[in-house]
Design an enzyme around this catalytic site. Structure first.
Site, PDB file in Angstrom:
ATOM      1  N   PRO A  32      -3.816   0.125  18.985  1.00  0.00           N
ATOM      2  CA  PRO A  32      -3.502  -0.326  17.622  1.00  0.00           C
ATOM      3  C   PRO A  32      -3.685   0.722  16.530  1.00  0.00           C
ATOM      4  O   PRO A  32      -3.419   0.439  15.365  1.00  0.00           O
ATOM      5  CB  PRO A  32      -4.456  -1.506  17.419  1.00  0.00           C
ATOM      6  CG  PRO A  32      -5.557  -1.294  18.382  1.00  0.00           C
ATOM      7  CD  PRO A  32      -5.009  -0.536  19.530  1.00  0.00           C
TER       8      PRO A  32
ATOM      9  N   HIS B 150       0.845  -1.195   0.000  1.00  0.00           N
ATOM     10  CA  HIS B 150       0.000   0.000   0.000  1.00  0.00           C
ATOM     11  C   HIS B 150       0.875   1.238   0.000  1.00  0.00           C
ATOM     12  O   HIS B 150       1.829   1.332   0.767  1.00  0.00           O
ATOM     13  CB  HIS B 150      -0.906   0.018   1.235  1.00  0.00           C
ATOM     14  CG  HIS B 150      -2.077  -0.914   1.127  1.00  0.00           C
ATOM     15  ND1 HIS B 150      -3.145  -0.869   1.971  1.00  0.00           N
ATOM     16  CD2 HIS B 150      -2.350  -1.898   0.231  1.00  0.00           C
ATOM     17  CE1 HIS B 150      -4.032  -1.783   1.611  1.00  0.00           C
ATOM     18  NE2 HIS B 150      -3.565  -2.429   0.566  1.00  0.00           N
TER      19      HIS B 150
ATOM     20  N   LYS C 150       1.403  -0.319  15.268  1.00  0.00           N
ATOM     21  CA  LYS C 150       2.805  -0.421  15.684  1.00  0.00           C
ATOM     22  C   LYS C 150       3.166  -1.665  16.498  1.00  0.00           C
ATOM     23  O   LYS C 150       4.353  -2.008  16.588  1.00  0.00           O
ATOM     24  CB  LYS C 150       3.184   0.813  16.522  1.00  0.00           C
ATOM     25  CG  LYS C 150       3.270   2.080  15.722  1.00  0.00           C
ATOM     26  CD  LYS C 150       4.462   2.053  14.792  1.00  0.00           C
ATOM     27  CE  LYS C 150       4.342   3.061  13.700  1.00  0.00           C
ATOM     28  NZ  LYS C 150       4.623   2.580  12.370  1.00  0.00           N
TER      29      LYS C 150
ATOM     30  N   TYR D 246       4.153   6.332  10.316  1.00  0.00           N
ATOM     31  CA  TYR D 246       3.289   5.194   9.987  1.00  0.00           C
ATOM     32  C   TYR D 246       4.062   4.171   9.146  1.00  0.00           C
ATOM     33  O   TYR D 246       4.033   2.965   9.418  1.00  0.00           O
ATOM     34  CB  TYR D 246       2.046   5.668   9.242  1.00  0.00           C
ATOM     35  CG  TYR D 246       0.945   4.631   9.161  1.00  0.00           C
ATOM     36  CD1 TYR D 246      -0.186   4.745   9.956  1.00  0.00           C
ATOM     37  CD2 TYR D 246       1.038   3.539   8.291  1.00  0.00           C
ATOM     38  CE1 TYR D 246      -1.202   3.798   9.892  1.00  0.00           C
ATOM     39  CE2 TYR D 246       0.039   2.589   8.224  1.00  0.00           C
ATOM     40  CZ  TYR D 246      -1.076   2.723   9.019  1.00  0.00           C
ATOM     41  OH  TYR D 246      -2.078   1.776   8.958  1.00  0.00           O
TER      42      TYR D 246
ATOM     43  N   TYR E 186      -9.071   5.581   7.554  1.00  0.00           N
ATOM     44  CA  TYR E 186      -9.145   6.011   8.956  1.00  0.00           C
ATOM     45  C   TYR E 186     -10.194   7.118   9.008  1.00  0.00           C
ATOM     46  O   TYR E 186      -9.983   8.183   8.420  1.00  0.00           O
ATOM     47  CB  TYR E 186      -7.797   6.558   9.436  1.00  0.00           C
ATOM     48  CG  TYR E 186      -6.784   5.485   9.761  1.00  0.00           C
ATOM     49  CD1 TYR E 186      -6.089   4.816   8.763  1.00  0.00           C
ATOM     50  CD2 TYR E 186      -6.528   5.134  11.081  1.00  0.00           C
ATOM     51  CE1 TYR E 186      -5.171   3.821   9.073  1.00  0.00           C
ATOM     52  CE2 TYR E 186      -5.608   4.146  11.400  1.00  0.00           C
ATOM     53  CZ  TYR E 186      -4.935   3.492  10.394  1.00  0.00           C
ATOM     54  OH  TYR E 186      -4.031   2.512  10.707  1.00  0.00           O
TER      55      TYR E 186
HETATM   56  C1  FAD Z   1      -5.944  -9.203  21.762  1.00  0.00           C
HETATM   57  C2  FAD Z   1      -5.020  -8.415  20.872  1.00  0.00           C
HETATM   58  C3  FAD Z   1      -5.489  -7.922  19.653  1.00  0.00           C
HETATM   59  C4  FAD Z   1      -4.662  -7.159  18.839  1.00  0.00           C
HETATM   60  N1  FAD Z   1      -5.165  -6.653  17.680  1.00  0.00           N
HETATM   61  C5  FAD Z   1      -4.397  -5.869  16.936  1.00  0.00           C
HETATM   62  C6  FAD Z   1      -4.920  -5.290  15.765  1.00  0.00           C
HETATM   63  O1  FAD Z   1      -6.067  -5.510  15.434  1.00  0.00           O
HETATM   64  N2  FAD Z   1      -4.106  -4.475  15.027  1.00  0.00           N
HETATM   65  C7  FAD Z   1      -2.813  -4.213  15.411  1.00  0.00           C
HETATM   66  O2  FAD Z   1      -2.102  -3.465  14.739  1.00  0.00           O
HETATM   67  N3  FAD Z   1      -2.278  -4.773  16.518  1.00  0.00           N
HETATM   68  C8  FAD Z   1      -3.037  -5.578  17.286  1.00  0.00           C
HETATM   69  N4  FAD Z   1      -2.522  -6.130  18.409  1.00  0.00           N
HETATM   70  C9  FAD Z   1      -1.106  -5.882  18.717  1.00  0.00           C
HETATM   71  C10 FAD Z   1      -0.147  -6.948  18.131  1.00  0.00           C
HETATM   72  O3  FAD Z   1      -0.826  -8.073  17.714  1.00  0.00           O
HETATM   73  C11 FAD Z   1       0.885  -7.284  19.213  1.00  0.00           C
HETATM   74  O4  FAD Z   1       1.610  -6.110  19.470  1.00  0.00           O
HETATM   75  C12 FAD Z   1       1.836  -8.417  18.810  1.00  0.00           C
HETATM   76  O5  FAD Z   1       1.152  -9.656  18.844  1.00  0.00           O
HETATM   77  C13 FAD Z   1       3.036  -8.478  19.758  1.00  0.00           C
HETATM   78  O6  FAD Z   1       3.745  -9.671  19.575  1.00  0.00           O
HETATM   79  P1  FAD Z   1       4.447 -10.388  20.819  1.00  0.00           P
HETATM   80  O7  FAD Z   1       5.109 -11.599  20.263  1.00  0.00           O
HETATM   81  O8  FAD Z   1       5.240  -9.397  21.575  1.00  0.00           O
HETATM   82  O9  FAD Z   1       3.255 -10.796  21.804  1.00  0.00           O
HETATM   83  P2  FAD Z   1       2.065 -11.848  21.577  1.00  0.00           P
HETATM   84  O10 FAD Z   1       1.679 -11.920  20.154  1.00  0.00           O
HETATM   85  O11 FAD Z   1       1.022 -11.489  22.582  1.00  0.00           O
HETATM   86  O12 FAD Z   1       2.714 -13.255  21.968  1.00  0.00           O
HETATM   87  C14 FAD Z   1       2.967 -13.596  23.313  1.00  0.00           C
HETATM   88  C15 FAD Z   1       2.920 -15.117  23.428  1.00  0.00           C
HETATM   89  O13 FAD Z   1       3.267 -15.499  24.759  1.00  0.00           O
HETATM   90  C16 FAD Z   1       2.411 -16.541  25.148  1.00  0.00           C
HETATM   91  N5  FAD Z   1       2.352 -16.623  26.609  1.00  0.00           N
HETATM   92  C17 FAD Z   1       1.627 -15.847  27.445  1.00  0.00           C
HETATM   93  N6  FAD Z   1       1.787 -16.276  28.703  1.00  0.00           N
HETATM   94  C18 FAD Z   1       2.653 -17.308  28.661  1.00  0.00           C
HETATM   95  C19 FAD Z   1       3.190 -18.180  29.657  1.00  0.00           C
HETATM   96  N7  FAD Z   1       2.827 -18.061  30.965  1.00  0.00           N
HETATM   97  N8  FAD Z   1       4.073 -19.148  29.297  1.00  0.00           N
HETATM   98  C20 FAD Z   1       4.403 -19.297  27.979  1.00  0.00           C
HETATM   99  N9  FAD Z   1       3.896 -18.513  26.992  1.00  0.00           N
HETATM  100  C21 FAD Z   1       3.041 -17.545  27.332  1.00  0.00           C
HETATM  101  C22 FAD Z   1       1.069 -16.160  24.508  1.00  0.00           C
HETATM  102  O14 FAD Z   1       0.187 -17.258  24.411  1.00  0.00           O
HETATM  103  C23 FAD Z   1       1.525 -15.651  23.157  1.00  0.00           C
HETATM  104  O15 FAD Z   1       1.584 -16.664  22.181  1.00  0.00           O
HETATM  105  C24 FAD Z   1      -3.323  -6.900  19.234  1.00  0.00           C
HETATM  106  C25 FAD Z   1      -2.850  -7.423  20.447  1.00  0.00           C
HETATM  107  C26 FAD Z   1      -3.685  -8.158  21.263  1.00  0.00           C
HETATM  108  C27 FAD Z   1      -3.141  -8.683  22.584  1.00  0.00           C
END
Ligand code: FAD
Length: 420
Positions: free
Chosen positions: A323, A101, A327, A413, A230
């Site tokens: 969100p 995009h 980011k 962005y 947006y």
């Molecule tokens: C519910 C939700 C919806 C979102 N929707 C959007 C969106 O629509 N648009 C957008 O831009 N961003 C969105 N985000 C933000 C984006 O998806 C996150 O910033 C991104 O997933 C971050 O990646 P991460 O690997 O740091 O964390 P996560 O993707 O949260 O991964 C963390 C992992 O750790 C695991 N975990 C947790 N506790 C334990 C434990 N005790 N032991 C072992 N493993 C564990 C979890 O199961 C998970 O798989 C959303 C975030 C969330 C939480």
């Protein structure tokens, strides 16, 4: 206290409470260089990058692999995220199935403006779902023989301020397990145990909870727009995003604690049509079957430093952004892009320089994205206060009509370079 001993190897014994008993059992015990907690994008990509540094890791995850790969979340990749995935051999399907995009539409009642990021800052974004990034990473890690422990329970972190930290958990089969490591990395998101393993005296936190949430839906219908819309609207913010040529992702600003049961599909499509400007300039929103609905609270959170002894934090474990700026996923990628070479240097040559600099380097970008996400959020979400509404309209007009305003939005962005 009654103690039952189930094993002879003293070093592998783990004590567990079973009703009134304390039971000692043989731990399923392993050793690795880096124990990674969480198989989200941060944890999976870190394991991939560490392998390229010659560092071995084990990934521990509380959910099943199927659940992790199906979890609907983010979908906008900054150009630096795409460049990094390309550089480490993960870009093939992304380029085949993702959509480049050039920019976004910014709109309010009666007006829609296209901001062309490529013209403004020389780079755009790619639409490719987090589910797809996670699947690509999972396949690449399988091919490399990565060790995963899925469906674990009761993950706990120990001895983090020593050079011999370890992680304990219960395996999916109910056996106690322990992984000894040189370093533990918390990639376990906002509710995992890593963040809470850092004592309050060793870190500072900043938090902002916004007085609204997003109702997000995934719909099996072709997007009604070529690029994201947006939309500011007196009824509340709306966003038209997409995941593929046949799947649309749409969001509505709703009050906190909203129950999805109060939002049947017809009500969602009517509100989206109203807020996104149904009929404006002949534009039409095409409704379709909704396959997923969820309410997402809006929060900013930062914990610093992102290191405590031999524990490093990455991604949502260390920071949360609303969100609106797209980011969260990109920040998780940027964190591990800094952390992997730092740990590579630490574990292969015992040079601690990059590891010691990790938190400060990562936080520079974290705070930039925290500000940008707050800025987008407060510009686009209605508070009900008429003075706020006038300020928002003025700011939107400045961004849409001034090249300086548009360039500031575009630069943030489309994303700053890794290592910003
Ligand atoms: C519910 C939700 C919806 C979102 N929707 C959007 C969106 O629509 N648009 C957008 O831009 N961003 C969105 N985000 C933000 C984006 O998806 C996150 O910033 C991104 O997933 C971050 O990646 P991460 O690997 O740091 O964390 P996560 O993707 O949260 O991964 C963390 C992992 O750790 C695991 N975990 C947790 N506790 C334990 C434990 N005790 N032991 C072992 N493993 C564990 C979890 O199961 C998970 O798989 C959303 C975030 C969330 C939480």
């Amino acid at each position: 206290m009654i103690t039952a001993v189930f094993a002879q190897r003293k070093d592998a014994l783990v004590e567990r409470a079973v009703g009134p008993f304390t039971v000692r059992m043989t731990a399923d015990r392993a050793r690795t260089q880096v124990a990674i907690i969480g198989a989200g994008p941060a944890g999976l990509l870190l394991s991939h990058l560490l392998e390229r540094e010659g560092v071995e890791s084990v990934v521990v995850e509380t959910r099943s692999r199927e659940y992790v790969e199906a979890r609907i979340r983010a979908g906008i990749l900054e150009s630096s995220t795409v460049e990094l995935l390309d550089a480490v051999g993960l870009g093939e399907r992304l380029h085949r199935e993702g959509f480049e995009h050039r920019g976004i539409y910014l709109q309010w009642p009666g007006e829609r403006h296209h901001l062309d990021f490529v013209d403004l800052v020389g780079r755009g974004v790619t639409v490719y779902g987090q589910t797809q990034v996670t699947k690509d990473l999972g396949r690449a890690r399988d091919a490399a023989g990565q060790e995963f422990r899925y469906e674990v329970e009761d993950t706990q972190l120990h001895d983090l301020t020593t050079e011999h930290p370890y992680v304990t958990f219960t395996t999916g089969e109910g056996r106690p397990a322990r992984i000894d490591a040189d370093v533990v990395v918390g990639c376990d998101g906002s509710f995992g145990p890593s963040r809470t393993s850092v004592p309050a005296s060793a870190a500072r936190t900043w938090e902002r909870t916004y007085p609204y949430s997003w109702l997000g839906v995934l719909a099996d219908v072709a997007p009604s727009t070529d690029e994201l819309i947006y939309a500011w609207h007196p009824d509340g913010f709306a966003l038209h995003s997409m995941r593929s040529s046949t799947v649309s992702r749409l969001y509505l600003q709703v009050p906190p604690e909203t129950d999805v049961a109060d939002w049947p599909d017809d009500r969602i499509w009517a509100a989206l049509g109203q807020r996104l400007g149904q009929g404006q300039g002949g534009w039409r929103l095409t409704p379709g079957p909704i396959s997923e609905k969820s309410v997402l609270p809006m929060r900013s959170f930062v914990l610093a430093p992102m290191q405590y002894g031999r524990l490093f934090l990455a991604g949502d474990a260390a920071h949360i952004v609303p969100p609106t700026g797209a980011k969260g996923l990109n920040l998780a990628v940027a964190d591990v892009a800094l952390l992997a070479p730092a740990l590579g240097r630490l574990l292969t040559t015992k040079d601690e320089t990059l590891a010691e600099a990790y938190s400060e380097s990562a936080l520079r970008r974290v705070w930039r994205c925290t500000h940008f996400s707050w800025w987008m959020t407060t510009m686009l979400h209605t508070s009900g206060d008429p003075f706020d509404a006038q300020l928002q309209r003025s700011q939107l007009e400045w961004v849409a009509r001034s090249e300086a305003g548009a360039t500031g939005l575009a630069e943030n962005y489309a994303g700053l370079p890794i290592g910003y």
